[in-house]
Design a protein around this motif. Structure first.
Motif, PDB file in Angstrom:
ATOM      1  N   LEU A  77      55.905  45.350  57.899  1.00 15.79           N
ATOM      2  CA  LEU A  77      56.233  46.769  57.930  1.00 15.79           C
ATOM      3  C   LEU A  77      57.751  46.923  57.975  1.00 15.79           C
ATOM      4  O   LEU A  77      58.426  46.233  58.748  1.00 15.79           O
ATOM      5  CB  LEU A  77      55.612  47.440  59.158  1.00 15.79           C
ATOM      6  N   PRO A  78      58.297  47.800  57.159  1.00 17.01           N
ATOM      7  CA  PRO A  78      59.758  47.931  57.088  1.00 17.01           C
ATOM      8  C   PRO A  78      60.354  48.542  58.349  1.00 17.01           C
ATOM      9  O   PRO A  78      59.893  49.567  58.844  1.00 17.01           O
ATOM     10  CB  PRO A  78      59.967  48.851  55.883  1.00 17.01           C
ATOM     11  N   ARG A  79      61.401  47.917  58.852  1.00 15.82           N
ATOM     12  CA  ARG A  79      62.063  48.402  60.061  1.00 15.82           C
ATOM     13  C   ARG A  79      62.822  49.701  59.810  1.00 15.82           C
ATOM     14  O   ARG A  79      63.024  50.493  60.729  1.00 15.82           O
ATOM     15  CB  ARG A  79      63.005  47.331  60.600  1.00 15.82           C
ATOM     16  N   TRP A  80      63.214  49.932  58.558  1.00 18.82           N
ATOM     17  CA  TRP A  80      63.998  51.122  58.281  1.00 18.82           C
ATOM     18  C   TRP A  80      63.212  52.400  58.495  1.00 18.82           C
ATOM     19  O   TRP A  80      63.786  53.488  58.596  1.00 18.82           O
ATOM     20  CB  TRP A  80      64.570  51.102  56.861  1.00 18.82           C
ATOM     21  N   MET A  81      61.895  52.294  58.611  1.00 21.79           N
ATOM     22  CA  MET A  81      61.100  53.490  58.875  1.00 21.79           C
ATOM     23  C   MET A  81      61.449  54.107  60.218  1.00 21.79           C
ATOM     24  O   MET A  81      61.266  55.310  60.430  1.00 21.79           O
ATOM     25  CB  MET A  81      59.606  53.155  58.810  1.00 21.79           C
ATOM     26  N   GLY A  82      61.966  53.298  61.128  1.00 21.38           N
ATOM     27  CA  GLY A  82      62.360  53.817  62.428  1.00 21.38           C
ATOM     28  C   GLY A  82      63.508  54.797  62.364  1.00 21.38           C
ATOM     29  O   GLY A  82      63.755  55.542  63.325  1.00 21.38           O
ATOM     30  N   ASN A  83      64.228  54.816  61.257  1.00 25.41           N
ATOM     31  CA  ASN A  83      65.351  55.744  61.095  1.00 25.41           C
ATOM     32  C   ASN A  83      64.916  57.100  60.554  1.00 25.41           C
ATOM     33  O   ASN A  83      65.732  58.016  60.454  1.00 25.41           O
ATOM     34  CB  ASN A  83      66.398  55.144  60.153  1.00 25.41           C
ATOM     35  N   MET A  84      63.651  57.221  60.192  1.00 26.63           N
ATOM     36  CA  MET A  84      63.150  58.473  59.614  1.00 26.63           C
ATOM     37  C   MET A  84      62.665  59.360  60.761  1.00 26.63           C
ATOM     38  O   MET A  84      61.471  59.527  61.005  1.00 26.63           O
ATOM     39  CB  MET A  84      62.045  58.166  58.610  1.00 26.63           C
ATOM     40  N   SER A  85      63.616  59.934  61.465  1.00 26.03           N
ATOM     41  CA  SER A  85      63.342  60.609  62.736  1.00 26.03           C
ATOM     42  C   SER A  85      62.493  61.861  62.603  1.00 26.03           C
ATOM     43  O   SER A  85      61.982  62.364  63.602  1.00 26.03           O
ATOM     44  CB  SER A  85      64.664  60.955  63.422  1.00 26.03           C
ATOM     45  N   SER A  86      62.323  62.384  61.392  1.00 25.30           N
ATOM     46  CA  SER A  86      61.532  63.601  61.209  1.00 25.30           C
ATOM     47  C   SER A  86      60.056  63.316  60.955  1.00 25.30           C
ATOM     48  O   SER A  86      59.254  64.257  60.871  1.00 25.30           O
ATOM     49  CB  SER A  86      62.090  64.421  60.036  1.00 25.30           C
ATOM     50  N   LEU A  87      59.686  62.050  60.823  1.00 35.02           N
ATOM     51  CA  LEU A  87      58.300  61.713  60.489  1.00 35.02           C
ATOM     52  C   LEU A  87      57.324  62.229  61.546  1.00 35.02           C
ATOM     53  O   LEU A  87      57.483  61.973  62.735  1.00 35.02           O
ATOM     54  CB  LEU A  87      58.141  60.202  60.353  1.00 35.02           C
ATOM     55  N   MET A  88      56.296  62.940  61.080  1.00 33.49           N
ATOM     56  CA  MET A  88      55.240  63.429  61.951  1.00 33.49           C
ATOM     57  C   MET A  88      53.910  62.741  61.653  1.00 33.49           C
ATOM     58  O   MET A  88      53.033  62.697  62.511  1.00 33.49           O
ATOM     59  CB  MET A  88      55.086  64.937  61.779  1.00 33.49           C
ATOM     60  N   GLY A  89      53.740  62.239  60.437  1.00 31.19           N
ATOM     61  CA  GLY A  89      52.504  61.580  60.070  1.00 31.19           C
ATOM     62  C   GLY A  89      52.743  60.354  59.220  1.00 31.19           C
ATOM     63  O   GLY A  89      53.514  60.400  58.257  1.00 31.19           O
ATOM     64  N   ILE A  90      52.113  59.230  59.581  1.00 35.02           N
ATOM     65  CA  ILE A  90      52.197  57.982  58.814  1.00 35.02           C
ATOM     66  C   ILE A  90      50.779  57.506  58.540  1.00 35.02           C
ATOM     67  O   ILE A  90      49.986  57.313  59.459  1.00 35.02           O
ATOM     68  CB  ILE A  90      52.957  56.887  59.572  1.00 35.02           C
ATOM     69  N   SER A  91      50.450  57.333  57.260  1.00 34.84           N
ATOM     70  CA  SER A  91      49.135  56.835  56.859  1.00 34.84           C
ATOM     71  C   SER A  91      49.340  55.633  55.953  1.00 34.84           C
ATOM     72  O   SER A  91      49.723  55.766  54.799  1.00 34.84           O
ATOM     73  CB  SER A  91      48.350  57.935  56.134  1.00 34.84           C
ATOM     74  N   MET A  92      49.090  54.426  56.494  1.00 39.55           N
ATOM     75  CA  MET A  92      49.333  53.188  55.754  1.00 39.55           C
ATOM     76  C   MET A  92      48.134  52.247  55.876  1.00 39.55           C
ATOM     77  O   MET A  92      48.292  51.029  55.870  1.00 39.55           O
ATOM     78  CB  MET A  92      50.606  52.506  56.269  1.00 39.55           C
TER      79      MET A  92
END
Length: 417
Positions: A77-92
């Motif tokens: 899983l990419p670590r850079w996703m942690g910088n996407m501070s506006s994320l409310m929903g993740i479906s993977m």
């Protein structure tokens, strides 16, 4: 961007370039992108040749919903996703991601829905997850191991916690009782052990509890009677209560069709917070064993489901009479344990019960005649016990049951035996 779209890439001034390269560059240019959904193998045109996410990428910092489920994505899983501070929903879900869940996910302070199920994720769940305000967590069908430790300690917003089908071990932590809005707790198919904690009885919003296929021992806590097991809208709700307008959304189709005119927006939509999760095409889904098979319940039907599954453990002692107070449950499975004594006559109070499985125990007394009052009962089994005496009258629902529900009880008599 000039040129024509050709098979496998883009033919321009500098020759043919792979679609994956163009795809990621296209995403970088969408600075106001709010939703990105590339589910059901659509991502084949955007992934690198190895089928992995790039190690670094600059997607819109305002992205609120990310969906890449049912693809062939692999790697970590990419670590850079942690910088996407506006994320409310993740479906993977339904990919081939492996390795640990990055601790960088703990920086997603707005996250409400997380589904990483059906991957190959391993190691432990980051303890810093307790910093999140997430409502629904689906980590089932992975290879997560070790203890839960403090991963969800004090997670006051948590409604759904699905950790089933992993390699988790140890005991259920005592802080579980502090999750006051928890409605769905699924821990089946793990290596949990110890006694069933009485702290579970503090979960007054709990409606679905599945502890099956573990190594729990001891007796069933009588305090289960204190849990109402009522149906609740919170189980299926993905509403955020957040008003949005002018939402930018993105799909692979719009990307291919509009590739020649990249701009700030691809598709416009207006609505409430639920649009975030609708754009990902996700809904709450859990699996429960009933009618001797595993069924998936999802969406609004979850609001009407309630049940307890303690099967396939090492529980012993008598079934508490107090379990007859669980008048709202629709599923009760206590099979494949070492329970002895009688079937409580108080079970006649389970007016909503549809599936009751007491098979493969050591129950050794008469079957209460009051059970024929269970007029909603569709599936019933008390096979392979030591029950004796006459079978219940063949009235109402009991007139529909076949001999197999009684098999393995040598001292039972009467129809349909």
């Amino acid at each position: 961007m000039k040129g024509d779209m050709v098979a496998g890439g883009w033919k321009g001034e500098k020759g043919q370039r792979p679609v994956s390269e163009i795809g990621w560059q296209g995403l970088k240019s969408l600075s106001k992108l709010k939703m990105l959904n590339l589910r059901w193998n659509e991502l084949k045109a955007l992934v690198t040749s190895s089928g992995k996410f790039p190690d670094s990428i600059s997607i819109s910092p305002s992205l609120e919903a990310l969906g890449i489920s049912n693809n062939h994505m692999s790697g970590k899983l990419p670590r850079w996703m942690g910088n996407m501070s506006s994320l409310m929903g993740i479906s993977m879900f339904s990919n081939h991601f492996e390795g640990p869940i990055p601790v960088e996910f703990c920086k997603l302070g707005n996250l409400e829905f997380l589904d990483l199920s059906e991957n190959n994720l391993s190691s432990s769940i980051p303890s810093c997850f307790n910093q999140l305000k997430v409502k629904h967590v689906h980590l089932n069908r992975n290879q997560l191991s070790s203890l839960i430790t403090r991963a969800f300690y004090n997670s006051s917003s948590l409604v759904t916690l699905d950790l089933s089908d992993n390699h988790l071990n140890g005991t259920i932590p005592s802080w579980i009782g502090s999750l006051h809005v928890l409605s769905i707790l699924l821990l089946k198919f793990n290596n949990f052990e110890g006694e069933i904690l009485v702290q579970l009885c503090q979960l007054k919003q709990l409606s679905i509890l599945d502890l099956s296929e573990n190594n729990f021992f001891g007796s069933i806590p009588p305090c289960f009677r204190e849990i109402p097991f009522k149906t609740t809208y919170e189980k299926s709700s993905l509403e955020t209560g957040y008003q949005m307008g002018g939402i930018s959304t993105f799909s692979l189709w719009s990307f291919v069709e509009g590739l020649k005119s990249l701009g700030e927006h691809y598709m416009m939509d207006v609505g409430y917070g639920t649009i975030i999760f609708h754009s990902l095409d996700v809904q709450q889904k859990v699996e429960l064993t009933t009618k001797h098979e595993s069924y998936a319940y999802k969406g609004n039907i979850l609001d009407y489901m309630s049940g307890v599954d303690l099967s396939c453990n090492h529980l012993k002692g008598e079934i508490p009479l107090e379990m007859g107070n669980l008048s709202n449950i629709r599923i009760l499975n206590l099979s494949h344990n070492n329970l002895f004594g009688s079937i409580p006559s108080t079970f006649s109070q389970l007016k909503q019960i549809k599936s009751l499985d007491l098979s493969y125990n050591r129950l050794n007394r008469k079957i209460p005649s009051q059970l024929i009052e269970l007029d909603k009962l569709e599936v019933f089994s008390m096979a392979h016990n030591n029950l004796l005496g006459a079978t219940p009258d063949r009235k109402a629902q009991f007139a529909t049951f076949e001999e197999s529900i009684y098999e393995g009880n040598l001292f039972l008599c009467g129809l349909p035996l």
